[in-house]
Design an enzyme around this catalytic site. Sequence first.
Site, mmCIF file in Angstrom:
data_model
loop_
_atom_site.group_PDB
_atom_site.id
_atom_site.type_symbol
_atom_site.label_atom_id
_atom_site.label_comp_id
_atom_site.label_asym_id
_atom_site.label_seq_id
_atom_site.Cartn_x
_atom_site.Cartn_y
_atom_site.Cartn_z
ATOM 1 N N ASP A 93 0.813 -1.214 0.000
ATOM 2 C CA ASP A 93 0.000 0.000 0.000
ATOM 3 C C ASP A 93 0.850 1.270 0.000
ATOM 4 O O ASP A 93 1.496 1.585 0.999
ATOM 5 C CB ASP A 93 -0.891 -0.034 1.251
ATOM 6 C CG ASP A 93 -1.797 1.166 1.370
ATOM 7 O OD1 ASP A 93 -2.013 1.859 0.348
ATOM 8 O OD2 ASP A 93 -2.303 1.408 2.477
ATOM 9 N N ASP B 209 -2.214 5.905 -5.082
ATOM 10 C CA ASP B 209 -2.583 4.956 -4.034
ATOM 11 C C ASP B 209 -2.883 3.575 -4.615
ATOM 12 O O ASP B 209 -3.914 3.368 -5.254
ATOM 13 C CB ASP B 209 -3.816 5.510 -3.307
ATOM 14 C CG ASP B 209 -4.174 4.713 -2.070
ATOM 15 O OD1 ASP B 209 -3.794 3.527 -1.986
ATOM 16 O OD2 ASP B 209 -4.836 5.272 -1.194
#
Length: 404
Positions: free
Chosen positions: A110, A293
């Site tokens: 992430d 992201d």
Amino acid sequence: MKVSLGLAALGLLAACHEAAAAALTIPLKKTREAPEETLQRLANTRRHVEQKYFGSGSGAQRGAMVEQEVLLNEDGSTGFKVPISNYMNEQYYGEIGIGTPPQKFKVLFDTGSSNLWVPSAECRSSGCFTHSKYDHTQSSSYAKNGTDISLLFGSDSLKGYLSEDTLTVGDITVEAQQFVEATKESGVRFAFGRFDGIFGLGYDTTPVEGMVPPFHNMVNQQLVKEPMFSFYLSDTANGNDGELVHGGYNSEHFDGDLKWAGVRRRGHWEVDLEAVQFGDDEIVMGRTGAAIDTTSSMLVMPTMVANYLNEKIGAKQDFAGRYTVDCATVPSLPSLSLTFGGVKYILDAKDYVLNVEGECISGFTGMDIPEPLGPIWTIGDMFLRKFYTVYDLGNDRIGFALAL
Ligand SMILES: *[C@@H]1O[C@H](CO)[C@@H](O)[C@H](O)[C@H]1NC(C)=O
């Protein structure tokens, strides 16, 4: 035409890095999910991103970044097939090992958070039930730390403590990596989808309790050739797995040269969103950021912009709050261009509209993040399936190129 919306406005390494070879490459698998799960996950994007980016970096809310990863379920439904999985299914996960011998975990890599955490063997919460759990009594390289970590979000919480152990990622072995062993989740109905934990790749300015994020340790311990990592996120359509490269990039997965954009704030992997154009319309904005992201699905943007774009593509909000588009119109819809580092990156309608088994869902999701953090867009997998990205920690910049 200018439109003012009154906004306050991993395989083989690249040739130049080939010495380190395939050892540093992690294949990223995609999970499969039922269409209704996909639809529900997409409907939850706004909430997910809101939790992720609101207040991150401030001391009082330090925990928010980890916690938002698990607080995905709003309706409190129970059972092992919990909606959190709706969020993150069909995300790209890879395998890591913690301990000696290595205990295996599936994690989401992430770029939007900075902590490493996995469920603890001591976790009795239902969310931990179906997942791999770390048992430090079975590891000869475990070192106790024990600092309590409490991650609060609203009335929900994730509890655990810091531990230290050897981390293996691909063929890289990181010594003494600190991470959170999650022992309890209360008020939260979560199972972590089809993966066990989160491997944050964000800056070391945001993790909890001064933990050094794993990639920073790889750099500090001189385990990677260059202080950079790269993502290739495959498209389901062509059936490939994705790939994360630590220490370089794989030029076989992109076309032409990488173009760079400077990181605007060391915290998230965030660049300046210099211009947005939709068809022939230039959308005028004040100074705006774009957080790249890897665990977000949609394109999240200020509500006014999302409303404007959804209106332009004839999207209608359905009973569940999703914006749906007539699939037949998709080939004739305008393209969206986003400018980073002076370069325009163009998404066609087939990129920004998701076709979930014949239902077409707009990727334009509205959310207002106030100053000083906002306004900020979150650029998720819709963009990352089309563009290869390189996260250059050494030079604080992100590289982009058309993915192959
Ligand atoms: C645990 O780790 C934190 C963060 O690195 C450190 O500040 C603290 O001193 C450690 N505590 C123990 C008991 O090792």
